[in-house]
Design a protein around this motif. Structure first.
Motif, short mmCIF file in Angstrom:
data_model
loop_
_atom_site.label_atom_id
_atom_site.label_comp_id
_atom_site.label_asym_id
_atom_site.label_seq_id
_atom_site.Cartn_x
_atom_site.Cartn_y
_atom_site.Cartn_z
N ALA A 1 0.84 -1.20 0.00
CA ALA A 1 0.00 0.00 0.00
C ALA A 1 0.88 1.24 0.00
N VAL A 2 0.29 2.33 -0.50
CA VAL A 2 0.90 3.65 -0.41
C VAL A 2 -0.11 4.54 0.29
N ILE A 3 0.32 5.16 1.39
CA ILE A 3 -0.53 6.08 2.14
C ILE A 3 0.01 7.48 1.91
N ALA A 4 -0.82 8.34 1.31
CA ALA A 4 -0.37 9.68 0.94
C ALA A 4 -1.46 10.71 1.24
N ILE B 1 -6.00 5.77 13.07
CA ILE B 1 -6.29 6.82 12.09
C ILE B 1 -7.24 6.28 11.04
N ASP B 2 -7.93 7.19 10.38
CA ASP B 2 -8.81 6.84 9.27
C ASP B 2 -8.08 7.11 7.96
N GLU C 1 -5.51 7.42 1.20
CA GLU C 1 -5.26 8.82 1.50
C GLU C 1 -5.58 9.11 2.96
N PHE C 2 -4.75 9.96 3.55
CA PHE C 2 -5.04 10.43 4.90
C PHE C 2 -6.36 11.18 4.88
N VAL C 3 -7.17 11.00 5.92
CA VAL C 3 -8.41 11.75 6.05
C VAL C 3 -8.14 13.03 6.83
N GLU C 4 -7.50 12.93 7.98
CA GLU C 4 -7.20 14.10 8.80
C GLU C 4 -5.70 14.25 9.03
N ASP C 5 -5.04 13.16 9.35
CA ASP C 5 -3.63 13.21 9.70
C ASP C 5 -2.75 13.25 8.46
N ASP C 6 -1.46 13.35 8.68
CA ASP C 6 -0.49 13.18 7.61
C ASP C 6 0.83 12.75 8.25
N ILE C 7 1.85 12.56 7.44
CA ILE C 7 3.10 12.04 7.99
C ILE C 7 3.74 13.02 8.97
N LYS C 8 3.49 14.30 8.82
CA LYS C 8 4.09 15.27 9.74
C LYS C 8 3.37 15.28 11.09
N THR C 9 2.04 15.25 11.09
CA THR C 9 1.32 15.28 12.36
C THR C 9 1.50 13.98 13.15
#
Length: 192
Positions: free
Chosen positions: A96-99, A162-163, A119-127
């Motif tokens: 998988a790729v989560i972006a 996370i969602d 895809e991130f819904v709310e979060d991302d790699i920085k948060t």
């Protein structure tokens, strides 16, 4: 005579050779792996505390039957030669790729090779402040067209939920993914 990599051009110049293209998918100084300070196609091997090539680490995980995935930022793979890049990611066993978002053509190519775009819904790699030594569990039994799936990130004894939104935008893309790509879909339809 040994030829150094900078003397023969780029991996992309050798598109006819699948092994060269797979080896070269992460061989770019444009890659910014937030796990390490070294630019290019490198990652940290937390088991040996070494910096290694992403290619070598992916092969090691594949040999150990360990699933791997990629966390990425916005417009993942925008402007790349998407067919080979997506194929190589599938060949390396990345599931998988989560972006934050995807280049649309690249997203479709990932699905064609059995890789799940999320895809991130709310979060991302920085948060999330991921380091790379976490383990991730994705509940894939609820994967449907544009569905939301739960992911659990385990780090230092802490579980973060996370969602993620599946970027399977059509029934055809869902079918391709569930059949692990276009080649397996073809064989399934032919009864092979």
């Amino acid at each position: 005579m040994k030829v150094k990599s900078f003397e023969y051009g780029t991996f992309e110049d050798r598109k006819q050779n699948a092994e060269v293209m797979t080896r070269g998918v992460f061989d770019s100084i444009d890659i910014k792996n937030l796990m390490i300070s070294k630019e290019g196609g490198y990652t940290k091997d937390y088991e040996n505390n070494e910096i290694v090539s992403i290619y070598d680490k992916a092969l090691a995980f594949k040999k150990q039957n360990r699933d791997s995935l990629i966390f990425a930022g916005e417009n993942f793979a925008k402007g790349v030669s998407s067919y080979w890049a997506a194929r190589s990611i599938g060949v390396l066993g990345i599931k998988a790729v989560i972006a934050k978002s995807f280049d649309e053509v690249y997203k479709e190519d990932l699905i064609s090779f059995g890789v799940l775009p999320l895809e991130f819904v709310e979060d991302d790699i920085k948060t999330l402040k991921l380091k790379g030594d976490e383990s991730i569990t994705i509940s894939d039994n609820l994967i449907k067209v544009n569905s939301i799936v739960k992911a659990e990130i385990h780090k230092n004894g802490i579980k973060i939920e996370i969602d993620l939104k599946t970027r399977l935008d059509t029934k055809k893309e869902l079918e391709l993914y569930k059949n692990r790509g276009i080649l397996n879909s073809f064989f399934e339809k032919k009864g092979l």
